[in-house]
Design a protein around this motif. Structure first.
Motif, PDB file in Angstrom:
ATOM      1  N   UNK A  43       0.837  -1.210   0.000  1.00  0.00           N
ATOM      2  CA  UNK A  43       0.000   0.000   0.000  1.00  0.00           C
ATOM      3  C   UNK A  43       0.863   1.248   0.000  1.00  0.00           C
ATOM      4  N   UNK A  44       1.908   1.246   0.805  1.00  0.00           N
ATOM      5  CA  UNK A  44       2.787   2.421   0.872  1.00  0.00           C
ATOM      6  C   UNK A  44       3.449   2.656  -0.481  1.00  0.00           C
ATOM      7  N   UNK A  45       3.887   1.603  -1.131  1.00  0.00           N
ATOM      8  CA  UNK A  45       4.466   1.753  -2.479  1.00  0.00           C
ATOM      9  C   UNK A  45       3.422   2.333  -3.437  1.00  0.00           C
ATOM     10  N   UNK A  46       2.194   1.860  -3.305  1.00  0.00           N
ATOM     11  CA  UNK A  46       1.098   2.334  -4.159  1.00  0.00           C
ATOM     12  C   UNK A  46       0.842   3.828  -3.914  1.00  0.00           C
ATOM     13  N   UNK A  47       0.758   4.234  -2.660  1.00  0.00           N
ATOM     14  CA  UNK A  47       0.547   5.651  -2.333  1.00  0.00           C
ATOM     15  C   UNK A  47       1.699   6.497  -2.869  1.00  0.00           C
ATOM     16  N   UNK A  48       2.906   5.998  -2.683  1.00  0.00           N
ATOM     17  CA  UNK A  48       4.087   6.730  -3.154  1.00  0.00           C
ATOM     18  C   UNK A  48       4.074   6.832  -4.677  1.00  0.00           C
ATOM     19  N   UNK A  49       3.708   5.759  -5.345  1.00  0.00           N
ATOM     20  CA  UNK A  49       3.639   5.747  -6.803  1.00  0.00           C
ATOM     21  C   UNK A  49       2.601   6.714  -7.356  1.00  0.00           C
ATOM     22  N   UNK A  50       1.570   7.016  -6.559  1.00  0.00           N
ATOM     23  CA  UNK A  50       0.544   7.972  -6.964  1.00  0.00           C
ATOM     24  C   UNK A  50       0.870   9.396  -6.508  1.00  0.00           C
ATOM     25  N   UNK A  51       2.069   9.599  -6.008  1.00  0.00           N
ATOM     26  CA  UNK A  51       2.488  10.939  -5.626  1.00  0.00           C
ATOM     27  C   UNK A  51       1.894  11.449  -4.329  1.00  0.00           C
ATOM     28  N   UNK A  52       1.412  10.552  -3.483  1.00  0.00           N
ATOM     29  CA  UNK A  52       0.792  10.963  -2.231  1.00  0.00           C
ATOM     30  C   UNK A  52       1.774  11.056  -1.073  1.00  0.00           C
ATOM     31  N   UNK A  53       2.956  10.510  -1.250  1.00  0.00           N
ATOM     32  CA  UNK A  53       3.976  10.545  -0.209  1.00  0.00           C
ATOM     33  C   UNK A  53       5.263  11.136  -0.769  1.00  0.00           C
ATOM     34  N   UNK A  54       6.059  11.646   0.131  1.00  0.00           N
ATOM     35  CA  UNK A  54       7.377  12.148  -0.237  1.00  0.00           C
ATOM     36  C   UNK A  54       8.394  11.082   0.142  1.00  0.00           C
ATOM     37  N   UNK A  55       9.155  10.642  -0.816  1.00  0.00           N
ATOM     38  CA  UNK A  55      10.192   9.656  -0.512  1.00  0.00           C
ATOM     39  C   UNK A  55      11.482  10.065  -1.206  1.00  0.00           C
ATOM     40  N   UNK A  56      12.546   9.518  -0.691  1.00  0.00           N
ATOM     41  CA  UNK A  56      13.871   9.699  -1.286  1.00  0.00           C
ATOM     42  C   UNK A  56      14.503   8.321  -1.379  1.00  0.00           C
ATOM     43  N   UNK A  57      15.637   8.273  -1.979  1.00  0.00           N
ATOM     44  CA  UNK A  57      16.372   7.009  -2.048  1.00  0.00           C
ATOM     45  C   UNK A  57      17.607   7.116  -1.154  1.00  0.00           C
ATOM     46  N   UNK A  58      17.783   6.101  -0.332  1.00  0.00           N
ATOM     47  CA  UNK A  58      18.979   6.032   0.508  1.00  0.00           C
ATOM     48  C   UNK A  58      20.156   5.611  -0.359  1.00  0.00           C
ATOM     49  N   UNK A  59      21.322   5.646   0.198  1.00  0.00           N
ATOM     50  CA  UNK A  59      22.525   5.284  -0.575  1.00  0.00           C
ATOM     51  C   UNK A  59      22.467   3.850  -1.078  1.00  0.00           C
ATOM     52  N   UNK A  60      21.696   2.997  -0.408  1.00  0.00           N
ATOM     53  CA  UNK A  60      21.571   1.615  -0.855  1.00  0.00           C
ATOM     54  C   UNK A  60      20.472   1.438  -1.912  1.00  0.00           C
ATOM     55  N   UNK A  61      19.815   2.532  -2.290  1.00  0.00           N
ATOM     56  CA  UNK A  61      18.785   2.494  -3.318  1.00  0.00           C
ATOM     57  C   UNK A  61      17.375   2.270  -2.801  1.00  0.00           C
ATOM     58  N   UNK A  62      17.239   1.986  -1.514  1.00  0.00           N
ATOM     59  CA  UNK A  62      15.915   1.754  -0.934  1.00  0.00           C
ATOM     60  C   UNK A  62      15.203   3.081  -0.677  1.00  0.00           C
ATOM     61  N   UNK A  63      13.868   3.014  -0.724  1.00  0.00           N
ATOM     62  CA  UNK A  63      13.063   4.193  -0.406  1.00  0.00           C
ATOM     63  C   UNK A  63      13.147   4.495   1.080  1.00  0.00           C
ATOM     64  N   UNK A  64      13.198   5.784   1.373  1.00  0.00           N
ATOM     65  CA  UNK A  64      13.103   6.245   2.751  1.00  0.00           C
ATOM     66  C   UNK A  64      12.118   7.401   2.780  1.00  0.00           C
ATOM     67  N   UNK A  65      11.461   7.555   3.914  1.00  0.00           N
ATOM     68  CA  UNK A  65      10.391   8.537   4.060  1.00  0.00           C
ATOM     69  C   UNK A  65      10.668   9.410   5.281  1.00  0.00           C
ATOM     70  N   UNK A  66      10.390  10.714   5.177  1.00  0.00           N
ATOM     71  CA  UNK A  66      10.545  11.570   6.347  1.00  0.00           C
ATOM     72  C   UNK A  66       9.537  11.121   7.414  1.00  0.00           C
ATOM     73  N   UNK A  67      10.054  10.725   8.573  1.00  0.00           N
ATOM     74  CA  UNK A  67       9.262  10.015   9.573  1.00  0.00           C
ATOM     75  C   UNK A  67       7.966  10.714   9.958  1.00  0.00           C
ATOM     76  N   UNK A  68       8.049  11.891  10.504  1.00  0.00           N
ATOM     77  CA  UNK A  68       6.866  12.563  11.037  1.00  0.00           C
ATOM     78  C   UNK A  68       5.837  12.820   9.947  1.00  0.00           C
ATOM     79  N   UNK A  69       6.266  13.372   8.848  1.00  0.00           N
ATOM     80  CA  UNK A  69       5.359  13.710   7.750  1.00  0.00           C
ATOM     81  C   UNK A  69       4.720  12.458   7.145  1.00  0.00           C
ATOM     82  N   UNK A  70       5.517  11.435   6.899  1.00  0.00           N
ATOM     83  CA  UNK A  70       5.009  10.232   6.232  1.00  0.00           C
ATOM     84  C   UNK A  70       4.003   9.472   7.100  1.00  0.00           C
TER      85      UNK A  70
END
Length: 125
Positions: free
Chosen positions: A21-48
């Protein structure tokens, strides 16, 4: 002070949402995510955390992801936000739609009960 970031798994545990679900929300532009150095998604804790909880609440109220995406920050960034001036009209329209669906289901229920009680189909309304 630096922002605390959550992995997708941590965000899922914090919110009760599935990783999918989180991937789906992120894919629809509903969440702010970045990529960590290992390539995985990371999300700003409080906001997300707030955003995922709000998205879940809005979906449970019958809104589509497209409708949620159109909502302003007053609905997506404030945990527990029920309404704001910019969303009141769409919320009223959603309520009217749900009430029409309930009325339609009530008519169907009455008709089906009549059919069962009489052993035959009553005429259509």
């Amino acid at each position: 002070m630096s922002e605390c970031w959550l992995s997708i798994g941590d965000l899922a545990r914090e919110t009760g949402a599935s990783v999918r679900s989180i991937r789906h929300y992120d894919g629809h532009g509903l969440l702010t995510s970045s990529r960590a150095s290992n390539g995985y998604r990371v999300f700003p804790a409080t906001e997300a955390i707030v955003q995922v909880r709000q998205i879940q609440r809005l979906i449970a109220a019958g809104f589509s992801l497209a409708e949620i995406r159109s909502f302003p920050d007053c609905m997506l960034l404030i945990e527990g936000a029920m309404s704001c001036p910019e969303t009141s009209e769409i919320q009223r329209k959603r309520l009217a739609s749900i009430e029409r669906q309930i009325a339609d289901l009530e008519r169907r229920r009455v008709r089906l009960r009549q059919m069962l009680a009489e052993g035959a189909a009553p005429p259509l309304d």
